[in-house]
Design a protein around this motif. Structure first.
Motif, short mmCIF file in Angstrom:
data_model
loop_
_atom_site.label_atom_id
_atom_site.label_comp_id
_atom_site.label_asym_id
_atom_site.label_seq_id
_atom_site.Cartn_x
_atom_site.Cartn_y
_atom_site.Cartn_z
N ALA A 380 84.28 16.47 91.31
CA ALA A 380 83.21 15.56 90.90
C ALA A 380 83.77 14.43 90.04
CB ALA A 380 82.14 16.31 90.12
N GLY A 381 83.48 13.21 90.44
CA GLY A 381 83.87 12.07 89.63
C GLY A 381 82.96 11.93 88.42
N ARG A 382 83.41 11.14 87.45
CA ARG A 382 82.63 10.95 86.22
C ARG A 382 82.40 9.46 85.99
NH1 ARG A 382 81.64 13.59 81.21
NH2 ARG A 382 81.65 12.19 79.42
N ILE A 383 81.14 9.10 85.80
CA ILE A 383 80.77 7.72 85.45
C ILE A 383 79.96 7.77 84.16
CG2 ILE A 383 79.43 5.69 86.12
CD1 ILE A 383 80.03 6.32 89.02
N VAL A 384 80.32 6.92 83.22
CA VAL A 384 79.64 6.89 81.92
C VAL A 384 79.09 5.49 81.68
CG1 VAL A 384 79.84 7.22 79.43
CG2 VAL A 384 81.16 8.67 80.99
N LEU A 385 77.80 5.42 81.39
CA LEU A 385 77.14 4.17 80.99
C LEU A 385 76.80 4.31 79.51
CD1 LEU A 385 75.71 1.44 81.58
CD2 LEU A 385 73.68 2.78 82.20
N SER A 386 77.37 3.47 78.67
CA SER A 386 77.17 3.61 77.23
C SER A 386 76.88 2.27 76.58
CB SER A 386 78.40 4.25 76.58
OG SER A 386 79.54 3.43 76.75
N ALA A 387 76.10 2.32 75.50
CA ALA A 387 75.80 1.12 74.70
C ALA A 387 76.25 1.38 73.28
CB ALA A 387 74.30 0.82 74.75
N ILE A 388 76.94 0.40 72.70
CA ILE A 388 77.48 0.53 71.35
C ILE A 388 77.21 -0.75 70.58
CG2 ILE A 388 79.57 0.91 69.97
CD1 ILE A 388 80.78 2.32 72.39
N ARG A 389 76.77 -0.59 69.34
CA ARG A 389 76.57 -1.76 68.47
C ARG A 389 77.91 -2.22 67.92
NH1 ARG A 389 72.22 -4.99 67.37
NH2 ARG A 389 70.87 -3.19 67.10
N GLU A 390 78.20 -3.52 68.06
CA GLU A 390 79.42 -4.12 67.52
C GLU A 390 79.04 -5.34 66.70
OE1 GLU A 390 82.04 -5.02 70.74
OE2 GLU A 390 82.63 -2.93 71.06
N LYS A 391 78.89 -5.16 65.38
CA LYS A 391 78.48 -6.24 64.48
C LYS A 391 77.17 -6.85 65.00
CE LYS A 391 83.20 -7.29 62.96
NZ LYS A 391 84.26 -8.31 62.85
N ASP A 401 86.28 7.49 86.10
CA ASP A 401 87.61 8.13 86.07
C ASP A 401 88.22 8.15 87.46
OD1 ASP A 401 86.07 10.01 87.36
OD2 ASP A 401 86.83 11.73 86.21
N GLY A 402 88.01 7.06 88.20
CA GLY A 402 88.45 6.99 89.59
C GLY A 402 89.87 6.48 89.77
N ARG A 403 90.07 5.80 90.86
CA ARG A 403 91.42 5.40 91.27
C ARG A 403 91.94 4.18 90.52
NH1 ARG A 403 88.24 4.03 95.87
NH2 ARG A 403 89.13 5.75 97.07
N GLY A 404 91.06 3.45 89.86
CA GLY A 404 91.49 2.20 89.23
C GLY A 404 91.54 1.08 90.24
N ILE A 405 91.59 -0.14 89.76
CA ILE A 405 91.65 -1.30 90.65
C ILE A 405 93.07 -1.47 91.18
CG2 ILE A 405 91.33 -3.81 90.81
CD1 ILE A 405 89.27 -3.58 88.58
N ASP A 406 93.19 -1.65 92.47
CA ASP A 406 94.51 -1.83 93.10
C ASP A 406 94.98 -3.27 92.84
OD1 ASP A 406 96.71 -2.11 94.75
OD2 ASP A 406 95.87 -0.85 96.34
N ARG A 407 95.80 -3.43 91.80
CA ARG A 407 96.24 -4.77 91.42
C ARG A 407 97.12 -5.40 92.50
NH1 ARG A 407 95.67 -5.44 85.55
NH2 ARG A 407 94.85 -3.49 84.72
N THR A 408 97.87 -4.56 93.23
CA THR A 408 98.73 -5.10 94.29
C THR A 408 97.91 -5.76 95.38
OG1 THR A 408 100.38 -3.36 93.86
CG2 THR A 408 100.51 -4.53 95.97
N ARG A 409 96.83 -5.10 95.78
CA ARG A 409 95.96 -5.68 96.82
C ARG A 409 95.26 -6.93 96.32
NH1 ARG A 409 92.04 -1.37 99.30
NH2 ARG A 409 91.40 -3.25 100.43
N VAL A 410 94.81 -6.89 95.04
CA VAL A 410 94.16 -8.07 94.47
C VAL A 410 95.13 -9.24 94.44
CG1 VAL A 410 93.10 -9.04 92.40
CG2 VAL A 410 92.52 -6.72 93.12
N LEU A 411 96.38 -8.98 94.00
CA LEU A 411 97.39 -10.04 93.93
C LEU A 411 97.70 -10.60 95.31
CD1 LEU A 411 99.42 -11.69 92.30
CD2 LEU A 411 101.04 -9.77 92.51
#
Length: 620
Positions: A380-391, A401-411
């Motif tokens: 099972a993959g995990r997706i988190v939607l969160s809100a945080i106050r910053e000033k 927590d997946g594969r990440g963006i394939d920078r080689t393909r994007v480039l």
């Protein structure tokens, strides 16, 4: 009774119940043996049915009744719910949502629920073949028969309009907790103009008195609630001092008040400017008092517009669930920081961008179960939607927590389109985001029905910039991706730093100002063909506002630099002078074709002159 006058109340209440139905169905699907979720779904459907019958919305009543029949069987625990049953209940919930909206809008031609009704009835018959079920009759008015349960007495606020409608809302909330009966006075009295707002009923619920009282008070316009007591007790207790009361207010009225306060802020600044020029002590005293009262009024109205993000976030678990099932993936979805508040106008605008981000995470972020297991990850993959106050801002993170963006393909795709030079061999997060946010840019081999990694990112970035916010990304191959949406807490009135270049004034919201420093020529160098400055051990790019605006001349010998920061990205904005800070009323505008994408709006200064508001996202 004329039910049309209660249509908006019915719609608002029904939307709350429909949201609860989806949340409880998701919880029930995760824990099929749990009893509370099915009871919660049943109570919400039962409440909608009762309200719809009172309003005369037959299509809603029929559909809710059929859902009740199935839920009544399932909550007995004798029939464990299957995947097919859950899918049918989700489908029925969607249809109920559409029928409610169409009924209130008077679009009876769109109320065909025959397919879902047929599926529900066939399922009920299949589960109870030997016992034909007698159909319950939905009440067309508050129940008046003597019933069991706790006696509840309620007094509607004496100043409330449409007291009869408020009684309906109170009873609908009571039905969330259990069975309502023995409502007094009779319906005819409650609907009359002479109704004094006092009524009582019995509630058969397995909750304590404190919870009953809280649920009733949440209906709004409730002056007093007394739970328990003898049948022959007289009257309802007097109003308790210090009790918080709530009313429903049309959002358009709040928006109008916000606009008027905005204009008042502009007039306040002009009064302060005139007062300073005149040098009249009495005028200065009046100006100070007006300034104080305006600030207090502004603060109260902004607070009234603040809305917890759960009102948008609560619809996303269902969206993620449906997208995951469509793609054959298993996903654990978590929501954090639901209590964080944002201005209602901002909250309304971020729904669609978050839909893009979550669909991208499900489709392109999370790998198929087989690929995850092969990589040593949980199925099972995990997706988190969160809100945080910053000033003075709120950061909303969409992480997977997946594969990440394939920078080689994007480039590679960027080189094929001529977006980067052939000598570039790596992409940092900042350049990666700029490429993904270009309109039409995508590395997807196939276009899916759910999303495309590049389709929608440009929409998100554009929407955030129009709100005075920004978008950042961090991605690690094999570990996952996090997109961060940073937003101001309110849009209408903000504190801004006033800068000057030549004869023109430009303003920058202080939420994006890290600090200001003097420009030291010795600290300026060239980095990748652009001016940069050494700042606290890091090289940050310089943006000369005089140069990009095409203003002739060199300006003063010593110039200040405003260090602009969004997330971890920083740049130095070179201006001629800093002229102070002030609260400004933000007026949106459409930039002329070909204009630089560095402005987010305009305002009127205290002396009556217009000025442009700089967009921090276009400067870093």
């Amino acid at each position: 009774m004329d039910p049309s006058q209660y249509a908006e109340l019915f719609l608002a209440e029904s939307r709350e119940h429909l949201g609860a139905i989806n949340q409880q169905l998701l919880e029930w699907e995760r824990e099929p043996t749990a009893s509370e979720p099915v009871s919660g779904v049943f109570r919400a459907v039962h409440t909608i049915k009762g309200m719809a019958a009172t309003m005369g919305y037959q299509a809603v009543t029929d559909l809710a009744h059929s859902m009740e029949d199935l839920l009544d069987i399932l909550r007995s625990g004798k029939q464990p719910p299957s995947d097919e049953l859950f899918e049918l209940l989700f489908q029925a919930a969607d249809q109920l949502d559409q029928v409610v909206e169409a009924s209130v809008a008077g679009r009876k031609g769109e109320l065909d629920s025959s397919e879902v009704l047929g599926a529900l009835d066939r399922t009920v018959r299949a589960l109870t073949p030997a016992q034909p079920r007698a159909r319950r009759v939905a009440p067309s008015e508050p129940e008046q028969a003597r019933g069991a349960g706790t006696l509840v007495r309620v007094v509607i606020d004496r100043d409330a309009t449409l007291k009869g409608a408020r009684v309906m809302v109170v009873l609908s909330r009571a039905r969330r907790l259990g069975e309502v009966s023995a409502v007094r006075p009779p319906s005819a009295t409650i609907e009359s103009e002479d109704f004094d707002g006092k009524f009582e009923f019995r509630l058969d619920a397995k909750v304590d008195n404190t919870e009953i009282e809280a649920e009733i008070e949440a209906a709004g316009d409730v002056e007093q609630v007394v739970v328990g007591g003898a049948e022959d007790a007289t009257g309802v207790a007097e109003l308790l001092d210090g009790r918080t009361k709530h009313i429903r207010v049309d959002l358009r009225r709040v928006d109008t008040m916000m606009n008027l306060v905005g204009e008042l802020v502009t007039v306040k600044d002009r009064l302060a400017s005139v007062s300073a020029k005149r040098g009249d002590p009495e005028l200065e005293d009046v100006s100070l008092k007006v300034s104080y009262l305006t600030s207090q009024l502004q603060s109260e109205i902004i607070e009234a517009r603040m809305t917890p993000v759960w009102q948008v976030f609560d619809r996303f678990p269902r969206l993620v669930r449906d997208a995951a099932r469509q793609l054959g993936k298993t996903i654990d979805f978590w929501v954090e920081g639901k209590e964080i508040e944002l201005d209602r106008s901002i909250l309304d605008e971020i729904g669609d961008p978050l839909v893009h981000m979550l669909r991208n995470a499900v489709d392109h972020g999370i790998e198929p179960p087989g690929d995850r297991e092969a990589a040593g990850k949980p199925k099972a993959g995990r997706i988190v939607l969160s809100a945080i106050r910053e000033k003075a801002t709120v950061a909303i993170h969409v992480s997977d927590d997946g594969r990440g963006i394939d920078r080689t393909r994007v480039l590679q795709a960027a080189k094929e389109r001529g977006l980067v030079g052939s000598e570039v061999d790596a992409l940092n997060d900042e350049v990666l985001l700029r490429l993904l946010a270009r309109p039409g840019f995508s590395t997807a081999v196939e276009v899916s029905d759910v999303s495309g990694r590049g389709v929608g990112i440009d929409v998100v970035a554009t929407r955030l910039r129009s709100l005075g916010g920004g978008l950042t990304v961090r991605s690690v191959s094999g570990e996952g991706t996090t997109f961060t949406l940073r937003l101001p807490t309110t849009l209408a009135i903000v504190r801004a730093l006033t800068t000057q270049v030549g004869a023109e004034h430009y303003l920058l919201p202080v939420t994006h100002v890290a600090e200001t420093v003097d420009l030291e020529p010795a600290a300026v160098t060239r980095l990748q063909g652009e001016d940069a400055m050494l700042f606290r051990g890091d090289m940050i790019p310089l943006v000369d506002l005089r140069e990009i605006m095409g203003i002739p001349g060199q300006g003063p010998a010593r110039k200040p630099v405003v260090v602009v920061q969004i997330g971890e990205r920083r740049s130095g904005l070179v201006v001629d002078a800093l002229t102070g800070q002030q609260e400004i009323v933000v007026k949106s505008f459409d930039s002329p074709t070909g204009a630089l994408p560095i402005f987010s709006g305009a305002t009127i200064l205290g002396d009556g002159t217009p000025a442009l508001i700089l967009d921090a996202g276009g400067l870093v």
